[in-house]
Design an enzyme around this catalytic site. Structure first.
Site, mmCIF file in Angstrom:
data_model
loop_
_atom_site.group_PDB
_atom_site.id
_atom_site.type_symbol
_atom_site.label_atom_id
_atom_site.label_comp_id
_atom_site.label_asym_id
_atom_site.label_seq_id
_atom_site.Cartn_x
_atom_site.Cartn_y
_atom_site.Cartn_z
ATOM 1 N N GLY A 118 -25.314 -30.234 -23.137
ATOM 2 C CA GLY A 118 -24.552 -29.875 -24.320
ATOM 3 C C GLY A 118 -24.162 -28.417 -24.266
ATOM 4 N N SER A 119 -23.057 -28.074 -24.942
ATOM 5 C CA SER A 119 -22.593 -26.698 -24.928
ATOM 6 C C SER A 119 -21.804 -26.406 -26.183
ATOM 7 C CB SER A 119 -21.722 -26.447 -23.695
ATOM 8 O OG SER A 119 -21.258 -25.123 -23.669
ATOM 9 N N GLY A 120 -21.981 -25.205 -26.716
ATOM 10 C CA GLY A 120 -21.218 -24.748 -27.870
ATOM 11 C C GLY A 120 -20.751 -23.329 -27.634
ATOM 12 N N ALA A 121 -20.192 -22.711 -28.673
ATOM 13 C CA ALA A 121 -19.651 -21.363 -28.523
ATOM 14 C C ALA A 121 -20.740 -20.353 -28.198
ATOM 15 C CB ALA A 121 -18.919 -20.966 -29.799
ATOM 16 N N TYR A 122 -21.947 -20.559 -28.718
ATOM 17 C CA TYR A 122 -23.000 -19.566 -28.556
ATOM 18 C C TYR A 122 -24.306 -20.149 -28.039
ATOM 19 C CZ TYR A 122 -19.767 -16.605 -31.088
ATOM 20 O OH TYR A 122 -18.651 -15.902 -31.457
ATOM 21 N N ASP B 30 -26.115 -23.180 -25.013
ATOM 22 C CA ASP B 30 -26.042 -24.233 -24.007
ATOM 23 C C ASP B 30 -27.388 -24.951 -24.004
ATOM 24 O OD1 ASP B 30 -23.413 -23.595 -22.522
ATOM 25 O OD2 ASP B 30 -24.462 -21.677 -22.502
ATOM 26 N N VAL B 31 -27.362 -26.268 -23.790
ATOM 27 C CA VAL B 31 -28.585 -27.057 -23.770
ATOM 28 C C VAL B 31 -28.696 -27.762 -22.418
ATOM 29 C CG1 VAL B 31 -29.915 -28.883 -24.876
ATOM 30 C CG2 VAL B 31 -28.438 -27.413 -26.264
ATOM 31 N N LYS C 116 -32.822 -24.819 -24.658
ATOM 32 C CA LYS C 116 -31.664 -24.389 -25.437
ATOM 33 C C LYS C 116 -31.498 -22.887 -25.279
ATOM 34 C CE LYS C 116 -29.567 -24.594 -30.036
ATOM 35 N NZ LYS C 116 -29.702 -25.102 -31.430
ATOM 36 N N ASP D 93 -26.929 -27.149 -42.098
ATOM 37 C CA ASP D 93 -25.982 -27.792 -41.181
ATOM 38 C C ASP D 93 -26.425 -29.214 -40.856
ATOM 39 O OD1 ASP D 93 -23.707 -28.060 -39.644
ATOM 40 O OD2 ASP D 93 -24.557 -27.095 -37.871
#
Length: 467
Positions: A27-31, A33-34, A49, A139
Site C-alpha cells: 500500500g502507498s499514500g502521499a505520506y 508506504d506499507v 508502515k 478517519d
C-alpha cells in the site's frame, strides 16, 4: 507536512532489515508506504508502515499505545525512528479490509444479515474502546477497518487520531463512559433480552463456534467478561508509568529517546493547550460529518459516530450513501436525504464557522434514509438514523448501539468463523499507488475546486448553493 523521502527507503534501514525480511509493498499514500514483512526470529507476518510525517507518526504511535490490548484495534509491536524523523511502525499484518468485504458482497448479491451484525459488533467494540480512552479516530471508513484471515476486524490508520482528554475523563452525550464500563449500575442499565456474542481477547473460540450463536445466559457471561477485560485495560493505562508503555513497544535504546514521554494528550492544532481548536480538514469526505464540512473546530467523538452511520448504511446497500465529489456536493447530498440544517433541528448550528458563508436552497422534499436503503427492515433503517442525525448530541454511542435491539434479536450475529472473508486485497488494490483502492475519488482535504452537480452563485457574504 514533510514530503515523502522516496520509495523503498525502508530497505536502507539496517536496524529494521536485521529484524525483518521485507517482502513487498502492499500500500502507498502521499505520506506513507506499507510493506508486508516477516519477523526473522519467528517468521511472524507483520506490516511495516513507513510514515514520512512526524506528526502523523506521533499520533498513531501514541493512540495505539493507549489502545494496546483492545481486541478490535490493530496491534503495534514496536516502532523505529530515523534521523530525518521518518518513522516505521511494526503492526500486525491483516490481509484485507471491510472495503473488500463490501465489494465481495456486491459480487455475491448481498451480505447475510447475521454477517452484517457480526461486522457491526466488531466495529462498535473497536470504536467504543477508542472513545473510552478519549481517542477520536477522525478517519473511520471501510478501508481503515482491517480484517484478519479468520474474520477478526480491527480499527487501523490512527494517523489523524486525537487524544482529547486524559483517559478516563471522556464524556460523550453527557454520559461518563468510563464509569459505565468499570462500575456498571445494574439498576440504571437494564440488560437486553437477548445478548449478542462478543469476542473475548485471549480466549479459545473453538467451543463457542461449535455451538453457533450464544444463548442468553452464555452471552451475559461473555459481555460481563468483555467489560471486565476492557476495564482492566483502562486501569492498567491509568496506573502504569508512562515509559512502561514505551518499553512494551520498542527497544530499550528507543525508549530512552522516546519523544512522547508517555503522555496521553496533545497540544491542539492552532492552540496552546489540549482544549484549543482542532482542524475541520480531517477524515475522508464521504464519511465526514456535517459539522466538519461547515468548518467546526470544536468537536468530539460524535464525528466518528457519523462516520459509523455512513459505514453501516454502506454495509446494507453495498454503495456509499453520500459519495460527494467536493465538500459542497457532499453537503448537498446530505441535505437531499435528510433535509436542510437549521437551529430548530440542531440548536447552535448557526454558530458553525461556515454556516453563514454557504447557503443552500431549501430542500422541499428530502428523500429520507428509507429511499437510500431499499429493501431493508425498519430496525436497520432506525439503527442508521441513530447515527446520521445533524445534532451531534443526538447520535447514539457505540455502547448504546451494542445493546440496540437490532443486534440482540434474531438472526443473531454469526460466529466470526462463519464470516465471508476475501482472501486478500484485490489485484487492483495491491497495484494501485493510491492507498484508498476503489475509494480514490474521496478527497481527504477540504476543497472547493469541484462543485459537482450544484448551482453556485456569489452573494455578499459568501456562496449560495442550489442542489
Amino acid at each position: 507536512m514533510k514530503k515523502r523521502s522516496g520509495d523503498w527507503s525502508i530497505h536502507t534501514r539496517r536496524e529494521i532489515t536485521l529484524k525483518y525480511t521485507i517482502q513487498c509493498r502492499v500500500g502507498s499514500g502521499a505520506y506513507s508506504d506499507v510493506y508486508k514483512a516477516f519477523r526473522r526470529s519467528d517468521s511472524l507476518p507483520v506490516a511495516l508502515k513507513e510514515i514520512h510525517d512526524y506528526q502523523s507518526a506521533h499520533r498513531e504511535i501514541e493512540a495505539l499505545q493507549s489502545l494496546s490490548g483492545s481486541p478490535n484495534v490493530v496491534a503495534l509491536h514496536e516502532y523505529f525512528w530515523s534521523e530525518d524523523e521518518d518513522a516505521v511502525l511494526v503492526l500486525e499484518f491483516l490481509p484485507t479490509d471491510l472495503a473488500s468485504v463490501i465489494r465481495e458482497g456486491k459480487k455475491r448479491g448481498g451480505i447475510a444479515v447475521g454477517e452484517i451484525k457480526r461486522w457491526m459488533v466488531q466495529i462498535l467494540c473497536g470504536v467504543d474502546a477508542c472513545h473510552r480512552s478519549s481517542i477520536v479516530h477522525r478517519d473511520l471508513k471501510p478501508a481503515n477497518l482491517l480484517v484478519s484471515a479468520d474474520g477478526v476486524l480491527k480499527l487501523a490508520d490512527f494517523g489523524q487520531a486525537r487524544i482529547l482528554l486524559d483517559p478516563g475523563s471522556l464524556t460523550l452525550n453527557g454520559n461518563p463512559l468510563l464509569n459505565e464500563q468499570i462500575t456498571p449500575n445494574p439498576s440504571s442499565v437494564e440488560p437486553p433480552e437477548v445478548i449478542l456474542e462478543t469476542e473475548i481477547p485471549n480466549k479459545d473460540d473453538s467451543a463457542n463456534e461449535e455451538h453457533g450463536s450464544s444463548s442468553k445466559d452464555d452471552f451475559i457471561g461473555e459481555l460481563d467478561e468483555f467489560k471486565s477485560k476492557e476495564a482492566m485495560i483502562e486501569i492498567d493505562k491509568e496506573t502504569q508509568d508512562g515509559d512502561t508503555s514505551c518499553l512494551a513497544t520498542c527497544t530499550t535504546s528507543e525508549a530512552e529517546e522516546d519523544p512522547f514521554g508517555g503522555s496521553f494528550s496533545y497540544e491542539a492544532e492552532g492552540g496552546d493547550d489540549g482544549n484549543g481548536p482542532l482542524t475541520s480538514c480531517v477524515g475522508t469526505r464521504w464519511y465526514r460529518s456535517p459539522e466538519l464540512l461547515y468548518g467546526s473546530t470544536k468537536y468530539g467523538p460524535e464525528i466518528d459516530l457519523w462516520s459509523l452511520g455512513c459505514i453501516f448504511a454502506e454495509l446494507f446497500s453495498l454503495e456509499p450513501i453520500f459519495p460527494g465529489s467536493s465538500d459542497l456536493d457532499q453537503l448537498g447530498r446530505i441535505f437531499s436525504v435528510l433535509g436542510n440544517l437549521s437551529d430548530e433541528i440542531w440548536p447552535g448550528c448557526s454558530e458553525l464557522p461556515d454556516y453563514r458563508i454557504i447557503s443552500f436552497g431549501k430542500v422541499e422534499n428530502p428523500i429520507g434514509l428509507e429511499s437510500c436503503l431499499p429493501n431493508r427492515s425498519l430496525d436497520e433503517i432506525n439503527l442508521v438514523k441513530k447515527l446520521l442525525c445533524f445534532n451531534p448530541a443526538s447520535r447514539a454511542t457505540a455502547m448504546e448501539l451494542l445493546h440496540d435491539k437490532y443486534l440482540t434479536e434474531e438472526p443473531l450475529p454469526v460466529p466470526v468463523s462463519e464470516l465471508g472473508v476475501p482472501s486478500s486485497h484485490t489485484a487492483q488494490d495491491q497495484d494501485s499507488d493510491d492507498e484508498w483502492g476503489d475509494y480514490r475519488d474521496m478527497g481527504s482535504d477540504s476543497d472547493f475546486d469541484d462543485f459537482g452537480p450544484v448551482n453556485v452563485t456569489a452573494t455578499e457574504t459568501g456562496f449560495s448553493i442550489r442542489h
